[in-house]
Design a protein around this motif. Sequence first.
Motif, PDB file in Angstrom:
ATOM      1  N   ALA A 182       0.815  -1.218   0.000  1.00  0.00           N
ATOM      2  CA  ALA A 182       0.000   0.000   0.000  1.00  0.00           C
ATOM      3  C   ALA A 182       0.847   1.265   0.000  1.00  0.00           C
ATOM      4  N   THR A 183       2.090   1.173   0.491  1.00  0.00           N
ATOM      5  CA  THR A 183       2.936   2.362   0.597  1.00  0.00           C
ATOM      6  C   THR A 183       4.041   2.415  -0.455  1.00  0.00           C
ATOM      7  N   GLY A 184       4.445   1.250  -0.982  1.00  0.00           N
ATOM      8  CA  GLY A 184       5.629   1.224  -1.832  1.00  0.00           C
ATOM      9  C   GLY A 184       6.909   1.283  -1.020  1.00  0.00           C
ATOM     10  N   LEU A 185       6.806   1.110   0.289  1.00  0.00           N
ATOM     11  CA  LEU A 185       8.003   1.034   1.120  1.00  0.00           C
ATOM     12  C   LEU A 185       8.541  -0.396   1.087  1.00  0.00           C
ATOM     13  N   ASP A 186       9.811  -0.536   1.421  1.00  0.00           N
ATOM     14  CA  ASP A 186      10.447  -1.841   1.453  1.00  0.00           C
ATOM     15  C   ASP A 186      10.758  -2.196   2.900  1.00  0.00           C
ATOM     16  N   PHE A 187      10.022  -3.141   3.452  1.00  0.00           N
ATOM     17  CA  PHE A 187      10.294  -3.602   4.816  1.00  0.00           C
ATOM     18  C   PHE A 187      11.318  -4.731   4.753  1.00  0.00           C
ATOM     19  N   ALA A 188      12.348  -4.619   5.553  1.00  0.00           N
ATOM     20  CA  ALA A 188      13.422  -5.615   5.542  1.00  0.00           C
ATOM     21  C   ALA A 188      13.554  -6.228   6.927  1.00  0.00           C
ATOM     22  N   TYR A 189      13.325  -7.516   6.993  1.00  0.00           N
ATOM     23  CA  TYR A 189      13.429  -8.220   8.280  1.00  0.00           C
ATOM     24  C   TYR A 189      14.892  -8.265   8.699  1.00  0.00           C
ATOM     25  N   ALA A 190      15.156  -7.797   9.901  1.00  0.00           N
ATOM     26  CA  ALA A 190      16.538  -7.715  10.388  1.00  0.00           C
ATOM     27  C   ALA A 190      16.781  -8.654  11.562  1.00  0.00           C
TER      28      ALA A 190
END
Length: 292
Positions: free
Chosen positions: A146-154
Amino acid sequence: MDERSDEVLSRRARHQVARAARRRRARPLVVLAVFALGLVGVGAVAQARGLDLRQPDDLAALFRPRVMVEVDGRAFAVPRPAPASGRLHPAVPVTSAGSYAFLHTVDGAPVGYDPCRPVRYVVRPDGAPPGGQELVDEAVAEIEAATGLDFAYAGRTDEVPAVGRDLIQTRYGASQWAPVLIAWSTSDEMPGLAGDVAGIGGSAAVPGADGDGLWLAAGRLALDSEDLGRMLDAGYRGAARGVVLHELAHVVGLDHVDDPAELMYPTTSARVDLGPGDLAGLALVGQVACEQ
Ligand SMILES: [Zn+2]
């Protein structure tokens, strides 16, 4: 400049899934605009900061004013973002109309996470109810889309969630903002989860490294493992998922709206997924400028 970091609480009524909310003032982010460097001892400082004096850009950076933040009485230079060559995912166009509001704004424009860098997040899985992690995974994927953000699991963490979370922590590296923390918790650990509060979500609005602009950072999402566990047990998976989605929407910058057709309505409605205004607002928080 909005120097507060907002926390938003979501609630569940006793017999029906319900959310109400209140905003809580967390520890203020104290921004001290200072010139961190003088001409004396530049070499030593450059070495300590890992700068290469042969690079003109780095040399220029040495004499650029740095913004300092005070966290728990200690001063930190505002982290410089990693180099980026553009957005990680295309901006999401606004294709729907409805109610939306932002937690942080500058001249009416939303403050959001930098879309040119990954939104790193860590999970403290302790106490997660059966099926809880899947709710988190689905909410993260939906907010990304929905945002075009990239969530990266750390990775996993054992960080204890707190409303006044430190924005920079040595456990994650002192030269970057702490990643978003997603933690399962209880009211014993987080008093804000007492009663029918099912989650707490929010992010800090922080200045860019050179003092220009404002972005979100160091978000935190605490989920009440007992409340959500009961909802899952009772067969209200869609509603439980909606709670996680609602809280994660707070993390990326959405505020409540007085419209029951939207998921960001503060109390119960038939809506358990993103509504048209929610989608428009999320698209807009994902369209903010990148830090240079
Ligand atoms: Zn809320």
